[in-house]
Design a protein around this motif. Structure first.
Motif, PDB file in Angstrom:
ATOM      1  N   ILE A 204      29.102  16.248  16.083  1.00 55.58           N
ATOM      2  CA  ILE A 204      28.597  16.499  17.438  1.00 55.58           C
ATOM      3  C   ILE A 204      28.423  15.130  18.070  1.00 55.58           C
ATOM      4  N   VAL A 205      29.189  14.852  19.114  1.00 54.25           N
ATOM      5  CA  VAL A 205      29.258  13.501  19.667  1.00 54.25           C
ATOM      6  C   VAL A 205      28.848  13.515  21.135  1.00 54.25           C
ATOM      7  N   SER A 206      28.094  12.476  21.498  1.00 54.87           N
ATOM      8  CA  SER A 206      27.775  12.265  22.913  1.00 54.87           C
ATOM      9  C   SER A 206      27.669  10.776  23.176  1.00 54.87           C
ATOM     10  N   LYS A 207      27.851  10.437  24.497  1.00 51.96           N
ATOM     11  CA  LYS A 207      27.677   9.050  24.933  1.00 51.96           C
ATOM     12  C   LYS A 207      26.706   9.034  26.105  1.00 51.96           C
ATOM     13  N   THR A 208      25.894   7.985  26.150  1.00 50.46           N
ATOM     14  CA  THR A 208      25.011   7.794  27.301  1.00 50.46           C
ATOM     15  C   THR A 208      25.109   6.348  27.747  1.00 50.46           C
ATOM     16  N   ASP A 209      24.739   6.168  29.029  1.00 50.67           N
ATOM     17  CA  ASP A 209      24.703   4.775  29.489  1.00 50.67           C
ATOM     18  C   ASP A 209      23.389   4.143  29.041  1.00 50.67           C
ATOM     19  N   ILE A 210      23.158   2.946  29.474  1.00 51.43           N
ATOM     20  CA  ILE A 210      21.989   2.203  29.003  1.00 51.43           C
ATOM     21  C   ILE A 210      20.679   2.827  29.459  1.00 51.43           C
ATOM     22  N   ASP A 211      20.756   3.708  30.488  1.00 46.79           N
ATOM     23  CA  ASP A 211      19.549   4.398  30.978  1.00 46.79           C
ATOM     24  C   ASP A 211      19.362   5.784  30.361  1.00 46.79           C
ATOM     25  N   GLY A 212      20.242   6.175  29.448  1.00 43.71           N
ATOM     26  CA  GLY A 212      20.108   7.454  28.784  1.00 43.71           C
ATOM     27  C   GLY A 212      20.758   8.593  29.523  1.00 43.71           C
ATOM     28  N   ILE A 213      21.628   8.301  30.513  1.00 47.59           N
ATOM     29  CA  ILE A 213      22.336   9.355  31.247  1.00 47.59           C
ATOM     30  C   ILE A 213      23.609   9.679  30.483  1.00 47.59           C
ATOM     31  N   ILE A 214      23.850  11.001  30.271  1.00 43.12           N
ATOM     32  CA  ILE A 214      25.002  11.436  29.479  1.00 43.12           C
ATOM     33  C   ILE A 214      26.291  11.149  30.257  1.00 43.12           C
ATOM     34  N   THR A 215      27.228  10.476  29.554  1.00 42.83           N
ATOM     35  CA  THR A 215      28.541  10.163  30.164  1.00 42.83           C
ATOM     36  C   THR A 215      29.676  10.895  29.470  1.00 42.83           C
ATOM     37  N   PHE A 216      29.381  11.424  28.224  1.00 45.18           N
ATOM     38  CA  PHE A 216      30.433  12.140  27.489  1.00 45.18           C
ATOM     39  C   PHE A 216      29.769  13.046  26.459  1.00 45.18           C
ATOM     40  N   VAL A 217      30.360  14.238  26.275  1.00 39.30           N
ATOM     41  CA  VAL A 217      29.996  15.145  25.187  1.00 39.30           C
ATOM     42  C   VAL A 217      31.264  15.795  24.675  1.00 39.30           C
ATOM     43  N   ASN A 218      31.349  16.017  23.401  1.00 47.80           N
ATOM     44  CA  ASN A 218      32.517  16.737  22.888  1.00 47.80           C
ATOM     45  C   ASN A 218      32.220  18.231  22.852  1.00 47.80           C
TER      46      ASN A 218
ATOM     47  N   PHE B 272      29.218  19.501  20.827  1.00 49.06           N
ATOM     48  CA  PHE B 272      27.922  19.308  21.469  1.00 49.06           C
ATOM     49  C   PHE B 272      27.632  20.471  22.409  1.00 49.06           C
ATOM     50  N   CYS B 273      28.670  20.824  23.202  1.00 52.63           N
ATOM     51  CA  CYS B 273      28.494  21.944  24.144  1.00 52.63           C
ATOM     52  C   CYS B 273      28.230  23.258  23.408  1.00 52.63           C
ATOM     53  N   LYS B 274      28.938  23.426  22.300  1.00 48.90           N
ATOM     54  CA  LYS B 274      28.824  24.669  21.545  1.00 48.90           C
ATOM     55  C   LYS B 274      27.417  24.849  20.977  1.00 48.90           C
ATOM     56  N   ILE B 275      26.882  23.786  20.381  1.00 52.32           N
ATOM     57  CA  ILE B 275      25.584  23.937  19.738  1.00 52.32           C
ATOM     58  C   ILE B 275      24.431  23.918  20.727  1.00 52.32           C
ATOM     59  N   SER B 276      24.611  23.199  21.863  1.00 56.18           N
ATOM     60  CA  SER B 276      23.530  23.106  22.857  1.00 56.18           C
ATOM     61  C   SER B 276      23.533  24.264  23.842  1.00 56.18           C
ATOM     62  N   GLU B 277      24.657  24.997  23.897  1.00 55.67           N
ATOM     63  CA  GLU B 277      24.832  26.152  24.805  1.00 55.67           C
ATOM     64  C   GLU B 277      24.930  25.718  26.267  1.00 55.67           C
TER      65      GLU B 277
ATOM     66  N   ILE C 131      27.011  16.317  31.596  1.00 53.30           N
ATOM     67  CA  ILE C 131      27.412  14.985  32.068  1.00 53.30           C
ATOM     68  C   ILE C 131      26.677  14.680  33.376  1.00 53.30           C
ATOM     69  N   GLY C 132      26.003  13.534  33.363  1.00 50.31           N
ATOM     70  CA  GLY C 132      25.214  13.115  34.523  1.00 50.31           C
ATOM     71  C   GLY C 132      23.737  13.438  34.369  1.00 50.31           C
ATOM     72  N   ALA C 133      23.431  14.267  33.366  1.00 52.81           N
ATOM     73  CA  ALA C 133      22.022  14.621  33.118  1.00 52.81           C
ATOM     74  C   ALA C 133      21.408  13.636  32.114  1.00 52.81           C
ATOM     75  N   ASN C 134      20.078  13.521  32.172  1.00 51.66           N
ATOM     76  CA  ASN C 134      19.390  12.687  31.188  1.00 51.66           C
ATOM     77  C   ASN C 134      19.453  13.375  29.822  1.00 51.66           C
ATOM     78  N   HIS C 135      19.543  12.588  28.774  1.00 49.60           N
ATOM     79  CA  HIS C 135      19.685  13.163  27.443  1.00 49.60           C
ATOM     80  C   HIS C 135      18.453  13.970  27.039  1.00 49.60           C
TER      81      HIS C 135
END
Length: 381
Positions: free
Chosen positions: A20-34, A37-42, A49-53
């Motif tokens: 389960i992979v995700s990326k965030t910028d230095i402020d913790g904003i999500i820039t990528f999810v595989n 991640f979508c499957k388990i988080s629903e 993407i664009g939301a705070n982690h």
């Protein structure tokens, strides 16, 4: 170079497919999810993407843990932990999380990559195991308490049984003692009956001889008459004494109406010789004519025992002027017979023991310790 890029994309694909992979910028904003991640988080990618982690962070997660996370990755170090997350539908999931700071050529943080895998089943199994252990612990505690309670009850039951057994043994011993005493009295009664039989014939012969002597003496004078009458009275009293003793030791005397005054006088007649010998004065105070219904011979036994106890106390304490006061009076529907002496009374240290069988303060030659015990049995019947 192209080969390196191709291999990098293969590594990236392998990681994304298996984790389960995700990326965030230095402020913790999500820039990528595989997709995992979508499957388990629903959540969809557009929602993430664009939301705070924090969107998937469980509210139970402590603030201190969240601060530790940011302190670690901002210090350009890898952070590892098991995170408690919340899905879109409110389901709790646990993810083994590794967050890696990604640096540029200048050594500055550009983004953070988080690689996770689901450990929810393991955590839930562990929690169930812990709950089971707690339940077992609680059950074990309950069992221990129940065993302790049962042990206390059994111990108490055992103590009660021991008390019951002791009481039964004591009761049987008392019955045995009473039977023994009754047997002794029966034997003594038989002995007195034999003595009475042996004495009666000589007394009768003495009476006849005395009568013949009077016939032979034509003029004996006043002195002879006095001696004759005195001998007649002695023979009569001896005969009456024998009958009194026979009745006293009889175990089958019927209940009857009798006078307390007559009881006292009969008892004094039987032991007057001993009282005179010991110079004990008896004062009688009969206020009322009291009649009762019961076994006169048994009450005789009680009165004689009380007078004898008074006599022994007066002699033992060497009282100079010895006296015994015997009173009879009515108190409502009750007749009171009181025996009092000037021997000093009973010591407080033994008052609670005087009615116990075989307890005595006298020398063994004077007392057996059953007199007051038998008296109490007779009075309480």
């Amino acid at each position: 170079m192209d080969n390196i890029k191709a291999r990098f994309r293969q590594y990236q694909s392998a990681i994304e497919e298996s984790n389960i992979v995700s990326k965030t910028d230095i402020d913790g904003i999500i820039t990528f999810v595989n997709d995992e991640f979508c499957k388990i988080s629903e959540y969809s990618k557009d929602e993430l993407i664009g939301a705070n982690h924090n969107i998937v962070r469980h509210p139970d997660e402590p603030t201190e843990k969240f601060k530790e996370l940011w302190d670690t990755i901002l210090d350009k170090k890898v952070y590892k932990s098991i995170a408690k997350n919340l899905t879109k539908s409110g389901k709790v999931i646990y993810l083994n999380t590794t967050i890696i700071p990604i640096l540029n050529l200048k050594g500055e943080i550009e983004e953070f990559v988080a690689i996770r895998h689901d450990v929810t089943k393991v955590i839930e199994l562990n929690e169930r195991l812990l709950r089971t252990q707690e339940e077992f612990k609680a059950l074990n505690l309950q069992l221990e308490e129940r065993v302790e309670e049962q042990t206390k009850e059994l111990r108490k039951l055992n103590e009660n049984l021991q008390d019951i057994i002791k009481a039964e043994i004591a009761e049987n011993e008392e019955k045995t003692k009473i039977l023994l005493i009754q047997s002794r009295f029966a034997s003594m009664g038989e002995m007195i009956a034999n003595i009475a039989h042996q004495w009666r014939q000589p007394l009768n012969e003495l009476g006849i001889v005395l009568f013949k002597m009077k016939k032979l003496v034509v003029n004996g004078g006043a002195e002879f008459e006095n001696s004759y009458n005195r001998c007649k009275n002695i023979i009569k009293n001896m005969s009456n004494t024998i009958e009194d003793f026979r009745g006293f030791f009889s175990l089958n005397q019927p209940n009857e109406d009798f006078s307390l005054e007559n009881t006292v006088k009969d008892c004094l007649f039987m032991i007057q010789g001993m009282l005179q010998k010991d110079e004990i004065k008896v004062n009688l105070n009969f206020k009322d004519n009291v009649k009762i219904h019961g076994n006169k011979r048994q009450l005789d036994q009680v009165v004689i025992n009380l007078i004898n106890n008074a006599r022994d106390a007066l002699n033992e304490r060497k009282i100079k002027e010895k006296f015994v006061d015997i009173s009879i009076y009515k108190d409502g529907n009750f007749g009171i017979l009181k025996v009092h002496d000037n021997g000093g009374g009973i010591s407080e240290s033994v008052k609670d023991k005087i009615f116990e069988p075989y307890f005595t303060t006298k020398h063994v030659s004077l007392g057996t310790g059953i007199g007051l015990y038998m008296s109490k049995l007779i009075i309480c019947i």
